[in-house]
Write a protein that holds these residues in place. Structure first.
Motif, PDB file in Angstrom:
ATOM      1  N   GLN A  59     -63.742  56.462  42.723  1.00  0.00           N
ATOM      2  CA  GLN A  59     -63.481  55.255  43.509  1.00  0.00           C
ATOM      3  C   GLN A  59     -62.178  55.398  44.294  1.00  0.00           C
ATOM      4  OE1 GLN A  59     -65.574  52.587  43.703  1.00  0.00           O
ATOM      5  NE2 GLN A  59     -67.038  53.479  42.286  1.00  0.00           N
ATOM      6  N   SER A  60     -61.134  55.886  43.615  1.00  0.00           N
ATOM      7  CA  SER A  60     -59.844  56.081  44.284  1.00  0.00           C
ATOM      8  C   SER A  60     -59.948  57.171  45.346  1.00  0.00           C
ATOM      9  CB  SER A  60     -58.764  56.445  43.258  1.00  0.00           C
ATOM     10  OG  SER A  60     -58.582  55.399  42.341  1.00  0.00           O
ATOM     11  N   TRP A  61     -60.700  58.235  45.027  1.00  0.00           N
ATOM     12  CA  TRP A  61     -60.860  59.329  45.986  1.00  0.00           C
ATOM     13  C   TRP A  61     -61.546  58.836  47.253  1.00  0.00           C
ATOM     14  CZ3 TRP A  61     -64.232  62.277  48.795  1.00  0.00           C
ATOM     15  CH2 TRP A  61     -63.837  63.569  49.141  1.00  0.00           C
ATOM     16  N   MET A  62     -62.596  58.044  47.083  1.00  0.00           N
ATOM     17  CA  MET A  62     -63.313  57.523  48.249  1.00  0.00           C
ATOM     18  C   MET A  62     -62.443  56.558  49.054  1.00  0.00           C
ATOM     19  SD  MET A  62     -66.324  58.888  48.614  1.00  0.00           S
ATOM     20  CE  MET A  62     -67.065  57.705  49.759  1.00  0.00           C
ATOM     21  N   ALA A  63     -61.642  55.751  48.374  1.00  0.00           N
ATOM     22  CA  ALA A  63     -60.746  54.836  49.090  1.00  0.00           C
ATOM     23  C   ALA A  63     -59.736  55.617  49.922  1.00  0.00           C
ATOM     24  CB  ALA A  63     -60.039  53.927  48.092  1.00  0.00           C
ATOM     25  N   ASP A  64     -59.214  56.697  49.351  1.00  0.00           N
ATOM     26  CA  ASP A  64     -58.272  57.560  50.078  1.00  0.00           C
ATOM     27  C   ASP A  64     -58.957  58.188  51.287  1.00  0.00           C
ATOM     28  OD1 ASP A  64     -56.142  59.166  50.829  1.00  0.00           O
ATOM     29  OD2 ASP A  64     -56.321  60.538  49.132  1.00  0.00           O
ATOM     30  N   LEU A  65     -60.166  58.728  51.075  1.00  0.00           N
ATOM     31  CA  LEU A  65     -60.895  59.341  52.184  1.00  0.00           C
ATOM     32  C   LEU A  65     -61.193  58.320  53.273  1.00  0.00           C
ATOM     33  CD1 LEU A  65     -62.454  61.715  53.446  1.00  0.00           C
ATOM     34  CD2 LEU A  65     -64.460  60.949  52.151  1.00  0.00           C
ATOM     35  N   SER A  66     -61.627  57.129  52.891  1.00  0.00           N
ATOM     36  CA  SER A  66     -61.939  56.097  53.873  1.00  0.00           C
ATOM     37  C   SER A  66     -60.732  55.778  54.738  1.00  0.00           C
ATOM     38  CB  SER A  66     -62.427  54.833  53.154  1.00  0.00           C
ATOM     39  OG  SER A  66     -62.697  53.800  54.078  1.00  0.00           O
ATOM     40  N   ALA A  67     -59.562  55.660  54.114  1.00  0.00           N
ATOM     41  CA  ALA A  67     -58.339  55.364  54.878  1.00  0.00           C
ATOM     42  C   ALA A  67     -58.016  56.499  55.841  1.00  0.00           C
ATOM     43  CB  ALA A  67     -57.181  55.122  53.916  1.00  0.00           C
TER      44      ALA A  67
END
Length: 232
Positions: free
Chosen positions: A4-12
């Motif tokens: 979840q954190s990885w995807m949030a970082d990628l999205s940003a």
């Protein structure tokens, strides 16, 4: 990895790179299902308003700067291409993708029953061919990949017959057991837990017979008096 954190970082990072041109970002595969191992691929789905070679290079650069970005793979396309995508493939893509940014259904409707039927037909044909080709020309490793393909086919069949998309392999296995679908349950169990040593020939035989039976069964779209074909 905490996905979840990885995807949030990628999205940003992707939004910094593409701004409003990034229409959708999602996750599919074992990480999307919550069934991944530590070395599992990160199967991404990204849709831009349009796509150029430079966009692909920029997307690759963003992934290259992500921690464990070498695990990333998946599907990237432009909006116009997605809306013209073959319906059978689009259906399973949409059902299997967990959104993190945007909504695919905001700009493309979910394909209907005919697409589900086509997904089953094509999946069965590809699996049957893969089994025959593997037996003739490949080493023993082909059988594991064919059981993985059988998992995706089983999900498509379940959706076609029930209208419900199994979110995980575990949920599908439980549903098959509750429905008394013994053949399909054994096939799925071999995908999820591996093929026991010494059982390869029996596993191949059962999978070949099952996949071969699906092809004539789903030749036409008609109501079946004997239920669905999971345990053919």
């Amino acid at each position: 990895m905490e996905i979840q954190s990885w995807m949030a970082d990628l999205s940003a990072r992707l939004q910094d790179a593409f701004g409003g041109r990034l229409l959708f970002l999602g996750l599919q595969g074992s990480r999307g299902r919550g069934e991944a191992g530590p070395d599992s691929d990160i199967d991404l789905v990204a849709v831009l308003d349009s796509l150029s070679p430079e966009d692909l290079d920029r997307y690759k650069a963003v992934l290259g700067n992500m921690p464990e970005g070498e695990l990333a793979c998946g599907f990237v396309c432009g909006k116009a291409q997605l809306t013209a995508w073959p319906a059978y493939d689009l259906l399973t893509l949409m059902l299997d993708t967990k959104p993190f940014l945007g909504d695919l259904r905001a700009f493309i409707p979910l394909p209907g029953r005919q697409a589900a039927l086509e997904a089953v037909r094509i999946g069965a044909a590809n699996l049957y061919h893969g089994l025959c080709h593997g037996r003739l020309f490949s080493d023993a490793g082909f059988l594991e990949s064919c059981h993985k393909a059988a998992f995706f086919l089983l999900r498509a069949i379940w959706y076609l017959e029930t209208g419900a998309w199994p979110p995980t392999g575990r949920s599908l296995e439980m549903a098959l057991a509750a429905a008394g679908e013994d053949t399909a349950g054994r096939i799925l169990g071999r995908y999820r837990r591996g093929i026991p040593a010494g059982d390869e020939d029996e596993a191949f035989r059962e999978l070949l017979e099952w996949a071969g039976g699906l092809l004539p069964y789903y030749k036409e779209d008609r109501e079946k008096e004997d239920g669905h074909a999971l345990s053919l």
